[in-house]
Design a protein around this motif. Structure first.
Motif, PDB file in Angstrom:
ATOM      1  N   UNK A 124     -38.275  58.893 131.159  1.00 48.60           N
ATOM      2  CA  UNK A 124     -39.085  57.694 130.560  1.00 48.60           C
ATOM      3  C   UNK A 124     -39.966  57.023 131.643  1.00 48.60           C
ATOM      4  N   UNK A 125     -39.182  56.499 132.652  1.00 54.45           N
ATOM      5  CA  UNK A 125     -39.836  55.890 133.992  1.00 54.45           C
ATOM      6  C   UNK A 125     -40.783  56.860 134.576  1.00 54.45           C
ATOM      7  N   UNK A 126     -40.611  57.915 134.537  1.00 55.62           N
ATOM      8  CA  UNK A 126     -41.580  58.882 135.265  1.00 55.62           C
ATOM      9  C   UNK A 126     -42.959  59.016 134.644  1.00 55.62           C
ATOM     10  N   UNK A 127     -43.070  58.650 133.194  1.00 58.63           N
ATOM     11  CA  UNK A 127     -44.178  58.588 132.451  1.00 58.63           C
ATOM     12  C   UNK A 127     -44.658  57.359 132.047  1.00 58.63           C
ATOM     13  N   UNK A 128     -43.927  56.204 132.549  1.00 56.84           N
ATOM     14  CA  UNK A 128     -44.145  54.867 132.622  1.00 56.84           C
ATOM     15  C   UNK A 128     -44.072  54.458 131.064  1.00 56.84           C
ATOM     16  N   UNK A 129     -42.869  54.763 130.441  1.00 56.37           N
ATOM     17  CA  UNK A 129     -42.514  54.334 129.232  1.00 56.37           C
ATOM     18  C   UNK A 129     -41.173  53.663 129.053  1.00 56.37           C
ATOM     19  N   UNK A 130     -40.697  53.019 130.238  1.00 54.21           N
ATOM     20  CA  UNK A 130     -39.373  52.460 130.296  1.00 54.21           C
ATOM     21  C   UNK A 130     -39.146  51.625 129.152  1.00 54.21           C
ATOM     22  N   UNK A 147     -47.482  60.976 126.424  1.00 55.08           N
ATOM     23  CA  UNK A 147     -46.600  60.704 127.696  1.00 55.08           C
ATOM     24  C   UNK A 147     -45.120  61.043 127.421  1.00 55.08           C
ATOM     25  N   UNK A 148     -44.697  60.571 126.048  1.00 59.33           N
ATOM     26  CA  UNK A 148     -43.476  61.058 125.612  1.00 59.33           C
ATOM     27  C   UNK A 148     -43.313  62.602 125.746  1.00 59.33           C
ATOM     28  N   UNK A 149     -44.254  63.317 125.258  1.00 58.24           N
ATOM     29  CA  UNK A 149     -44.332  64.806 125.097  1.00 58.24           C
ATOM     30  C   UNK A 149     -44.175  65.325 126.353  1.00 58.24           C
ATOM     31  N   UNK A 150     -44.633  64.728 127.258  1.00 60.31           N
ATOM     32  CA  UNK A 150     -44.556  65.221 128.644  1.00 60.31           C
ATOM     33  C   UNK A 150     -43.150  65.258 129.167  1.00 60.31           C
ATOM     34  N   UNK A 170     -57.823  62.115 123.311  1.00 63.03           N
ATOM     35  CA  UNK A 170     -57.600  60.597 123.918  1.00 63.03           C
ATOM     36  C   UNK A 170     -58.994  60.123 124.290  1.00 63.03           C
ATOM     37  N   UNK A 171     -59.120  58.728 124.149  1.00 63.36           N
ATOM     38  CA  UNK A 171     -60.515  58.064 124.598  1.00 63.36           C
ATOM     39  C   UNK A 171     -60.624  58.350 126.125  1.00 63.36           C
ATOM     40  N   UNK A 172     -61.682  58.060 126.498  1.00 58.22           N
ATOM     41  CA  UNK A 172     -62.073  58.472 128.035  1.00 58.22           C
ATOM     42  C   UNK A 172     -61.125  57.524 128.908  1.00 58.22           C
ATOM     43  N   UNK A 173     -60.823  56.147 128.758  1.00 58.47           N
ATOM     44  CA  UNK A 173     -59.854  55.837 129.403  1.00 58.47           C
ATOM     45  C   UNK A 173     -58.582  55.991 129.709  1.00 58.47           C
ATOM     46  N   UNK A 174     -57.962  56.330 128.379  1.00 58.40           N
ATOM     47  CA  UNK A 174     -56.486  56.675 128.328  1.00 58.40           C
ATOM     48  C   UNK A 174     -56.708  58.207 129.017  1.00 58.40           C
ATOM     49  N   UNK A 175     -57.595  58.685 129.019  1.00 55.14           N
ATOM     50  CA  UNK A 175     -57.517  60.328 129.358  1.00 55.14           C
ATOM     51  C   UNK A 175     -57.632  60.174 130.781  1.00 55.14           C
ATOM     52  N   UNK A 176     -58.215  59.300 131.480  1.00 59.06           N
ATOM     53  CA  UNK A 176     -58.205  59.008 132.848  1.00 59.06           C
ATOM     54  C   UNK A 176     -56.949  58.440 133.426  1.00 59.06           C
ATOM     55  N   UNK A 177     -56.262  57.671 132.600  1.00 55.42           N
ATOM     56  CA  UNK A 177     -55.050  57.314 133.057  1.00 55.42           C
ATOM     57  C   UNK A 177     -53.988  58.445 133.151  1.00 55.42           C
ATOM     58  N   UNK A 178     -54.088  59.152 132.070  1.00 53.83           N
ATOM     59  CA  UNK A 178     -53.262  60.472 131.883  1.00 53.83           C
ATOM     60  C   UNK A 178     -53.480  61.565 133.052  1.00 53.83           C
ATOM     61  N   UNK A 179     -54.653  61.698 133.288  1.00 47.67           N
ATOM     62  CA  UNK A 179     -54.801  62.441 134.492  1.00 47.67           C
ATOM     63  C   UNK A 179     -54.311  62.105 135.637  1.00 47.67           C
ATOM     64  N   UNK A 180     -54.328  60.900 135.906  1.00 52.53           N
ATOM     65  CA  UNK A 180     -53.889  60.193 137.040  1.00 52.53           C
ATOM     66  C   UNK A 180     -52.236  60.463 137.130  1.00 52.53           C
ATOM     67  N   UNK A 181     -51.637  60.281 135.937  1.00 53.65           N
ATOM     68  CA  UNK A 181     -50.091  60.431 135.763  1.00 53.65           C
ATOM     69  C   UNK A 181     -49.635  61.717 135.963  1.00 53.65           C
TER      70      UNK A 181
END
Ligand code: ATP
Length: 263
Positions: A124-130, A147-150, A170-181
């Motif tokens: 959960x920490x790895x995907x920032x869902x702590x 993120x939970x699925x990952x 996902x919307x563009x901003x969230x998509x960008x965050x997920x790509x970075x993650x």
């Protein structure tokens, strides 16, 4: 970053004919592809060209009607925790907590409860869902669900992570965050990733290698290394997407796909 030692996945002359009455013929035909440990392979191609079919064969959901697909030299034969799958829409249990979902694979394998709790915290920490572990899945946003699925896939320490347009909804901003993650997770853990996308920018921004498939029946028409994801990790920004090299590769892929569709 990628050592070309022994291939992890070997797809050898694989074809898949669903055998429907519509006489469409095979969905994919004579596809050969070796994937090496630590590669981030992004697969692109027109809609219906058989990208998901190839992923389903690698996941062991379906068997090829021709050729073979192997992992570590063993023929892929049915589903296995060695291969983690993440789809566009999460397949989590909406009414279970995030923790219970993420730990589900381990509990099915009768791992000790304390170990499951530790591993769940870690992923959960790895995907920032702590802070979201005790929430029910239906309380999460689309990006959080992915993120939970990952985390649910990674906790089983799969030899390869198979991702079918995981950020497509996902919307563009969230998509960008997920790509970075996912890029950071890949760089840190040296995971091997097979990632399907419709988005040429996403393929070039994430993949250490990009594979382009033709229209029906799907064949591989291009397969090349992409340096940009490593550049982004080094520079800690994605300005490389405006570089001449990036734009040239982007144009080439789009031309290849549109020409193939028109032919
Ligand atoms: N279960 C099935 N039974 C029969 N035909 C199928 C089945 N699944 C897929 N197909 C057909 O196989 C072909 C390839 O489909 P597939 O979903 O693999 O393509 P794709 O490249 O992933 O498409 P998209 O990008 O639109 O998701 C299509 O013609 C599709 O209609």
């Amino acid at each position: 970053m990628v050592e070309k030692t022994k291939e992890l996945i070997s797809v050898d002359n694989v074809s898949l004919d669903y055998g429907g009455k519509d006489g469409n013929g095979p969905a994919i035909k004579d596809v050969s592809l070796d994937i090496y440990p630590g590669e981030f392979v992004c697969v692109m191609g027109p809609s219906g060209c058989g990208k998901s079919t190839l992923l389903k064969i690698l996941a062991g959901f379906i068997k090829p009607t021709g050729g073979t697909a192997s992992l570590d030299g063993n023929k892929i034969n049915g589903i296995d925790a060695q291969r983690g799958v993440v789809f566009q829409n999460s397949t989590l249990y909406e009414w279970y907590s995030v923790k219970k979902n993420v730990g589900f694979g381990l509990s099915m394998r009768h791992v000790a409860k304390a170990t499951i709790a530790e591993e769940v915290e870690k992923y959960l920490a790895e995907v920032k869902l702590d802070d979201w572990g005790d929430k029910k899945v239906f309380e999460l946003s689309g990006g959080m669900k992915q993120r939970a699925a990952i985390a649910s896939a990674l906790i089983n320490k799969p030899e390869i992570l198979l991702m079918d347009e995981p950020f497509g909804a996902l919307d563009a901003l969230t998509k960008n965050q997920m790509q970075n993650l996912i890029r950071r997770i890949w760089a840190k853990s040296h995971n091997t990733i097979f990632f399907i996308t419709h988005d040429v920018d996403e393929a070039l921004l994430l993949g250490s290698r990009v594979v382009v498939m033709s229209k029906h029946p799907g064949r591989i028409i291009a397969d090349f290394p992409a340096p940009f994801t490593t550049d982004i990790l080094r520079d800690n920004d994605d300005d490389i997407r405006y570089s001449k090299d990036f734009l040239a590769k982007r144009k080439k892929i789009l031309e290849m796909i549109s020409q193939d569709i028109l032919e």
